[in-house]
Scaffold this active site. Structure first.
Site, PDB file in Angstrom:
ATOM      1  N   GLY A   3       0.819  -1.200   0.000  1.00  0.00           N
ATOM      2  CA  GLY A   3       0.000   0.000   0.000  1.00  0.00           C
ATOM      3  C   GLY A   3       0.854   1.251   0.000  1.00  0.00           C
ATOM      4  O   GLY A   3       2.080   1.194  -0.167  1.00  0.00           O
ATOM      5  N   GLY A   4       0.198   2.387   0.201  1.00  0.00           N
ATOM      6  CA  GLY A   4       0.920   3.639   0.169  1.00  0.00           C
ATOM      7  C   GLY A   4       1.810   3.857   1.369  1.00  0.00           C
ATOM      8  O   GLY A   4       2.894   4.445   1.251  1.00  0.00           O
TER       9      GLY A   4
ATOM     10  N   ASP B 225     -13.950   3.407   7.569  1.00  0.00           N
ATOM     11  CA  ASP B 225     -13.408   3.123   6.235  1.00  0.00           C
ATOM     12  C   ASP B 225     -13.896   1.771   5.747  1.00  0.00           C
ATOM     13  O   ASP B 225     -13.126   0.960   5.218  1.00  0.00           O
ATOM     14  CB  ASP B 225     -11.876   3.164   6.253  1.00  0.00           C
TER      15      ASP B 225
END
Length: 445
Positions: free
Chosen positions: A27-28, A143
């Protein structure tokens, strides 16, 4: 992942109880790897933070530690279980969780398309059970999306269960839990938390989010499982966020014909713009699923409330309209049964020339003249014979008919320009336009 990076990671994990096996995802801000416990030999999953500058790394470490403590406090069969937390040789924080075999809901829909209704209902009920447990502990996920819900492979009985993942941006409402887990990591003002495709309107507006934000996200997830896309589509992130605030979602039943009306209503209620119009909590939404699933399809009814708070499915709305709303004159069936004569009108209705709409006349000299003429004429002249054709209903009055006929004759007498002459004239006009443009551009034609 490159081979050099894998070798570096093997060396970096040498001081931990875990040995590197293979990468899983990236992921980031972090990466996910499969690791094995050196002493016990069982495989686990490691979430490892990426390399950042010191200030950013400290903040991400606090978030990851907070996520681990939150998950550790939520012991539930539908929430990912945390096993350990620690640091690598280079002081990169990691989180160890149980290893689960399955696919995320995004991967499942990408492979199979829209899921069958029974599977959608089963997934939604399990997610609600996990959310109810988290909300009762004072924790809001914030989220919820298809990528953060894992659908496990079938067990020995052929049953599949779900696990809610990624509690990295949770909001802790309970003060005691906040003291136990750790202080809230501050969020920059105006920052939108959550994924744009499933973020609630209050999150987009920067307002405080409560448990109903998760129910909005779940409504979007159910929409995705039914249709194969989120409830809103935008050309860019701004349009997508704007759609969450001002646009009404398309009922899933209009995009998928086999969607039951009760499931259609649940999804649209969960996606209400105002959180006061959604379900009050996960338990109430779960009870709506219980009630809808237990109701036979042919006897499905929906409570008649405001369309914004309790949307009526099209099938149910049509059925209710046919039963309760009288038919209009244009929709009445054509039958030969005699209709009751209307009571005598107190006012006379006459067509006004050129207006084509009934005009009401009350006491006037015109009315008295017409009434006197009707009394002077015998009944034989006032009643049309059976063999005579009925006059047209919308015939023009004589003066207007004469004017219309004259207009038609004038049109017929108007000379027409021959087509070759039109072609020549258009060619000349185009040539003049081209010459003018060339002169404007500074070119001599």
């Amino acid at each position: 992942m490159k081979e050099a990076e894998q070798e570096a990671l093997v060396s970096e994990l040498s001081t931990t109880p875990y040995e590197y096996v293979r990468p899983i995802a990236r992921g980031g801000m972090s990466s996910v790897h499969l690791v094995r416990h050196r002493a016990l030999g069982h495989e686990l999953v490691m979430k490892l933070l990426g390399e950042r500058d010191k200030a950013q790394n400290e903040e991400l470490t606090r978030r990851l530690l907070r996520e681990g403590r939150v998950l550790r406090s939520l012991e539930n069969e539908h929430i990912l279980r945390v096993v350990d937390f620690g640091f690598t040789q280079s002081m990169r924080a990691y989180l160890i969780t149980e290893r689960l075999l399955g696919k995320t809901l995004k991967e499942e829909v990408k492979t199979r398309g829209g899921l069958p209704i029974p599977e959608v209902v089963s997934i939604a009920r399990q997610v609600l059970a996990g959310l109810e447990h988290a909300h009762a502990a004072g924790i809001v996920h914030r989220d919820l999306k298809p990528e953060n819900i894992l659908w496990l492979e079938p067990d020995a009985n052929g049953e599949r269960s779900i696990k809610i993942l990624d509690f990295g941006i949770v909001k802790i409402l309970d003060v005691e839990v906040r003291m136990k887990v750790g202080d809230v990591v501050p969020t920059a003002p105006g920052l939108v938390l959550g994924t744009p495709a499933y973020a609630s309107p209050e999150q987009i507006a920067g307002m405080p989010a409560d448990a109903r934000a998760d129910l909005y996200g779940l409504g979007g997830v159910i929409f995705f499982l039914l249709v194969g896309r989120g409830p809103f589509v935008g050309t860019d992130v701004f349009n997508l966020l704007q759609a969450h605030i001002i646009e009404r979602p398309t009922p899933p039943a209009q995009l998928r014909a086999d969607t039951p009306p009760w499931l259609d209503a649940i999804v649209l209620k969960a996606l209400a713009k105002d959180r006061r119009d959604r379900f009050a909590n996960a338990r109430e939404m779960l009870e709506a699923f219980d009630l809808g699933a237990a109701t036979p399809a042919q006897a499905t009814t929906v409570k008649l409330e405001d369309i914004e708070t309790q949307p009526i499915p099209p099938q149910t709305l049509r059925a209710l309209t046919m039963k309760t709303t009288p038919l209009s004159a244009a929709a009445e069936p054509a039958v030969d049964a005699p209709r009751p004569k209307p009571p005598p009108a107190a006012r006379t209705t006459l067509p006004l020339p050129g207006a084509y709409r009934p005009t009401l006349y009350q006491s006037s000299p015109l009315k008295e003249t017409l009434a006197k003429a009707a009394e002077d004429n015998p009944p034989s002249l006032r009643t049309a014979s059976k063999g005579a054709p009925a006059p047209p209903r919308h015939a023009l009055p004589p003066p207007m008919a004469d004017r219309a006929a004259g207009s038609t004759k004038a049109t017929a007498r108007r000379p027409r320009v021959p087509y070759p002459l039109k072609l020549v004239l258009w060619s000349i006009l185009i040539a003049l336009a081209v010459i003018a443009l060339l002169r404007i551009a500074g070119l001599d034609p």
